[in-house]
Design a protein around this motif. Structure first.
Motif, PDB file in Angstrom:
ATOM      1  N   VAL A 133      75.068  25.574  81.523  1.00 33.23           N
ATOM      2  CA  VAL A 133      74.200  24.416  81.319  1.00 33.23           C
ATOM      3  C   VAL A 133      73.980  24.149  79.816  1.00 33.23           C
ATOM      4  CG1 VAL A 133      72.121  23.235  82.125  1.00 33.23           C
ATOM      5  CG2 VAL A 133      73.053  25.099  83.473  1.00 33.23           C
ATOM      6  N   LEU A 134      75.084  24.146  79.084  1.00 32.32           N
ATOM      7  CA  LEU A 134      75.047  23.818  77.663  1.00 32.32           C
ATOM      8  C   LEU A 134      75.852  22.539  77.450  1.00 32.32           C
ATOM      9  CD1 LEU A 134      75.703  27.331  76.091  1.00 32.32           C
ATOM     10  CD2 LEU A 134      73.593  26.030  75.961  1.00 32.32           C
ATOM     11  N   SER A 135      75.235  21.545  76.869  1.00 32.57           N
ATOM     12  CA  SER A 135      75.959  20.299  76.605  1.00 32.57           C
ATOM     13  C   SER A 135      76.873  20.473  75.404  1.00 32.57           C
ATOM     14  CB  SER A 135      74.978  19.158  76.337  1.00 32.57           C
ATOM     15  OG  SER A 135      74.357  19.343  75.083  1.00 32.57           O
ATOM     16  N   LYS A 136      77.776  19.518  75.235  1.00 29.44           N
ATOM     17  CA  LYS A 136      78.690  19.554  74.096  1.00 29.44           C
ATOM     18  C   LYS A 136      77.922  19.365  72.791  1.00 29.44           C
ATOM     19  CE  LYS A 136      82.869  17.803  74.655  1.00 29.44           C
ATOM     20  NZ  LYS A 136      84.022  16.888  74.646  1.00 29.44           N
ATOM     21  N   ALA A 137      76.715  18.856  72.863  1.00 25.93           N
ATOM     22  CA  ALA A 137      75.884  18.683  71.669  1.00 25.93           C
ATOM     23  C   ALA A 137      75.049  19.931  71.362  1.00 25.93           C
ATOM     24  CB  ALA A 137      74.970  17.480  71.844  1.00 25.93           C
ATOM     25  N   VAL A 138      74.678  20.681  72.390  1.00 22.11           N
ATOM     26  CA  VAL A 138      73.824  21.858  72.199  1.00 22.11           C
ATOM     27  C   VAL A 138      74.628  23.091  71.773  1.00 22.11           C
ATOM     28  CG1 VAL A 138      72.264  23.466  73.377  1.00 22.11           C
ATOM     29  CG2 VAL A 138      72.058  21.013  73.775  1.00 22.11           C
ATOM     30  N   LEU A 139      75.757  23.334  72.397  1.00 24.14           N
ATOM     31  CA  LEU A 139      76.562  24.525  72.096  1.00 24.14           C
ATOM     32  C   LEU A 139      76.908  24.636  70.614  1.00 24.14           C
ATOM     33  CD1 LEU A 139      78.094  27.080  72.925  1.00 24.14           C
ATOM     34  CD2 LEU A 139      80.031  25.622  73.527  1.00 24.14           C
ATOM     35  N   PRO A 140      77.365  23.572  69.960  1.00 24.71           N
ATOM     36  CA  PRO A 140      77.697  23.709  68.540  1.00 24.71           C
ATOM     37  C   PRO A 140      76.512  24.142  67.677  1.00 24.71           C
ATOM     38  CG  PRO A 140      78.583  21.666  69.399  1.00 24.71           C
ATOM     39  CD  PRO A 140      77.706  22.246  70.468  1.00 24.71           C
ATOM     40  N   GLY A 141      75.343  23.620  67.964  1.00 25.37           N
ATOM     41  CA  GLY A 141      74.157  24.000  67.197  1.00 25.37           C
ATOM     42  C   GLY A 141      73.811  25.471  67.361  1.00 25.37           C
ATOM     43  N   LYS A 142      73.916  25.953  68.576  1.00 24.85           N
ATOM     44  CA  LYS A 142      73.610  27.367  68.835  1.00 24.85           C
ATOM     45  C   LYS A 142      74.683  28.297  68.291  1.00 24.85           C
ATOM     46  CE  LYS A 142      70.657  26.826  72.820  1.00 24.85           C
ATOM     47  NZ  LYS A 142      70.123  27.590  73.923  1.00 24.85           N
ATOM     48  N   ALA A 143      75.948  27.844  68.304  1.00 31.06           N
ATOM     49  CA  ALA A 143      77.061  28.690  67.862  1.00 31.06           C
ATOM     50  C   ALA A 143      77.369  28.505  66.371  1.00 31.06           C
ATOM     51  CB  ALA A 143      78.307  28.373  68.678  1.00 31.06           C
ATOM     52  N   ASP A 144      76.672  27.580  65.719  1.00 26.46           N
ATOM     53  CA  ASP A 144      76.879  27.295  64.290  1.00 26.46           C
ATOM     54  C   ASP A 144      78.315  26.819  64.018  1.00 26.46           C
ATOM     55  OD1 ASP A 144      76.069  27.023  61.637  1.00 26.46           O
ATOM     56  OD2 ASP A 144      76.749  29.032  61.123  1.00 26.46           O
ATOM     57  N   VAL A 145      78.779  25.900  64.864  1.00 24.10           N
ATOM     58  CA  VAL A 145      80.068  25.237  64.672  1.00 24.10           C
ATOM     59  C   VAL A 145      79.823  23.731  64.851  1.00 24.10           C
ATOM     60  CG1 VAL A 145      81.438  27.212  65.453  1.00 24.10           C
ATOM     61  CG2 VAL A 145      80.774  25.472  67.095  1.00 24.10           C
ATOM     62  N   THR A 146      80.821  22.918  64.576  1.00 26.45           N
ATOM     63  CA  THR A 146      80.630  21.474  64.703  1.00 26.45           C
ATOM     64  C   THR A 146      80.962  20.988  66.111  1.00 26.45           C
ATOM     65  OG1 THR A 146      82.895  20.930  64.043  1.00 26.45           O
ATOM     66  CG2 THR A 146      81.257  21.164  62.272  1.00 26.45           C
ATOM     67  N   VAL A 147      80.442  19.815  66.442  1.00 29.14           N
ATOM     68  CA  VAL A 147      80.763  19.183  67.729  1.00 29.14           C
ATOM     69  C   VAL A 147      82.266  18.904  67.778  1.00 29.14           C
ATOM     70  CG1 VAL A 147      80.395  17.137  69.168  1.00 29.14           C
ATOM     71  CG2 VAL A 147      78.470  18.162  67.961  1.00 29.14           C
ATOM     72  N   LEU A 148      82.829  18.488  66.651  1.00 27.92           N
ATOM     73  CA  LEU A 148      84.264  18.216  66.586  1.00 27.92           C
ATOM     74  C   LEU A 148      85.074  19.470  66.916  1.00 27.92           C
ATOM     75  CD1 LEU A 148      86.528  16.227  65.982  1.00 27.92           C
ATOM     76  CD2 LEU A 148      86.313  16.830  63.569  1.00 27.92           C
ATOM     77  N   THR A 149      84.629  20.619  66.420  1.00 26.17           N
ATOM     78  CA  THR A 149      85.317  21.882  66.715  1.00 26.17           C
ATOM     79  C   THR A 149      85.315  22.157  68.216  1.00 26.17           C
ATOM     80  OG1 THR A 149      84.798  22.812  64.555  1.00 26.17           O
ATOM     81  CG2 THR A 149      85.302  24.386  66.304  1.00 26.17           C
ATOM     82  N   ILE A 150      84.163  21.995  68.861  1.00 24.49           N
ATOM     83  CA  ILE A 150      84.073  22.215  70.310  1.00 24.49           C
ATOM     84  C   ILE A 150      84.982  21.239  71.045  1.00 24.49           C
ATOM     85  CG2 ILE A 150      82.544  22.157  72.333  1.00 24.49           C
ATOM     86  CD1 ILE A 150      82.103  24.594  70.489  1.00 24.49           C
ATOM     87  N   SER A 151      84.983  19.977  70.640  1.00 21.22           N
ATOM     88  CA  SER A 151      85.841  18.976  71.277  1.00 21.22           C
ATOM     89  C   SER A 151      87.306  19.343  71.146  1.00 21.22           C
ATOM     90  CB  SER A 151      85.601  17.598  70.656  1.00 21.22           C
ATOM     91  OG  SER A 151      84.314  17.146  70.958  1.00 21.22           O
ATOM     92  N   ARG A 152      87.701  19.751  69.957  1.00 22.64           N
ATOM     93  CA  ARG A 152      89.096  20.134  69.729  1.00 22.64           C
ATOM     94  C   ARG A 152      89.496  21.340  70.586  1.00 22.64           C
ATOM     95  NH1 ARG A 152      89.366  19.438  63.154  1.00 22.64           N
ATOM     96  NH2 ARG A 152      89.673  17.192  63.178  1.00 22.64           N
ATOM     97  N   ILE A 153      88.618  22.328  70.647  1.00 25.64           N
ATOM     98  CA  ILE A 153      88.916  23.524  71.435  1.00 25.64           C
ATOM     99  C   ILE A 153      89.046  23.150  72.914  1.00 25.64           C
ATOM    100  CG2 ILE A 153      88.036  25.766  72.220  1.00 25.64           C
ATOM    101  CD1 ILE A 153      86.678  25.971  69.422  1.00 25.64           C
ATOM    102  N   GLU A 154      88.127  22.320  73.410  1.00 24.72           N
ATOM    103  CA  GLU A 154      88.166  21.913  74.817  1.00 24.72           C
ATOM    104  C   GLU A 154      89.405  21.074  75.138  1.00 24.72           C
ATOM    105  OE1 GLU A 154      84.397  20.169  75.884  1.00 24.72           O
ATOM    106  OE2 GLU A 154      83.415  22.121  75.925  1.00 24.72           O
ATOM    107  N   CYS A 155      89.984  20.448  74.122  1.00 19.68           N
ATOM    108  CA  CYS A 155      91.228  19.677  74.308  1.00 19.68           C
ATOM    109  C   CYS A 155      92.464  20.553  74.171  1.00 19.68           C
ATOM    110  CB  CYS A 155      91.290  18.541  73.301  1.00 19.68           C
ATOM    111  SG  CYS A 155      90.161  17.209  73.686  1.00 19.68           S
ATOM    112  N   GLY A 156      92.267  21.847  73.922  1.00 15.73           N
ATOM    113  CA  GLY A 156      93.397  22.767  73.890  1.00 15.73           C
ATOM    114  C   GLY A 156      93.842  23.236  72.520  1.00 15.73           C
ATOM    115  N   ARG A 157      93.158  22.819  71.462  1.00 11.96           N
ATOM    116  CA  ARG A 157      93.533  23.269  70.129  1.00 11.96           C
ATOM    117  C   ARG A 157      93.013  24.677  69.895  1.00 11.96           C
ATOM    118  NH1 ARG A 157      93.177  18.917  65.875  1.00 11.96           N
ATOM    119  NH2 ARG A 157      93.887  20.628  64.563  1.00 11.96           N
ATOM    120  N   ASP A 158      93.709  25.415  69.073  1.00 16.24           N
ATOM    121  CA  ASP A 158      93.317  26.796  68.756  1.00 16.24           C
ATOM    122  C   ASP A 158      92.223  26.775  67.693  1.00 16.24           C
ATOM    123  OD1 ASP A 158      93.311  29.525  68.912  1.00 16.24           O
ATOM    124  OD2 ASP A 158      95.195  29.817  67.846  1.00 16.24           O
TER     125      ASP A 158
END
Length: 83
Positions: A13-38
């Protein structure tokens, strides 16, 4: 690189906006990873910790893939073009 980040993120139950803030990464990073980028190992570690997993459970989120060595690829390209 195949991964299960989106499925695990939504189960936690973590949104794409919440996870980056908690993990100290960017939303773009999460989006890229979810699209299959390393991503870098440190980024994986931050995400895994934020999801409440241990690093030994990395395979649940990030599947390992076989890397092709650059030397082999260049050798094939050189032969294909007659170099």
């Amino acid at each position: 690189m195949p991964n299960n980040l989106k499925q695990i993120r939504t189960k936690a139950v973590l949104s794409k906006a919440v996870l980056p803030g908690k993990a100290d990464v960017t939303v773009l990073t999460i989006s890229r990873i979810e699209c299959g980028r390393d991503c870098q190992r440190g980024t994986k570690w931050k995400i895994i910790q934020t999801l409440g997993l241990k690093f030994a459970e990395e395979g649940k989120v990030f599947q390992k893939c076989q890397m092709i060595r650059n030397k082999s690829v260049f050798g094939v390209v050189k032969r294909a073009y007659g170099h």
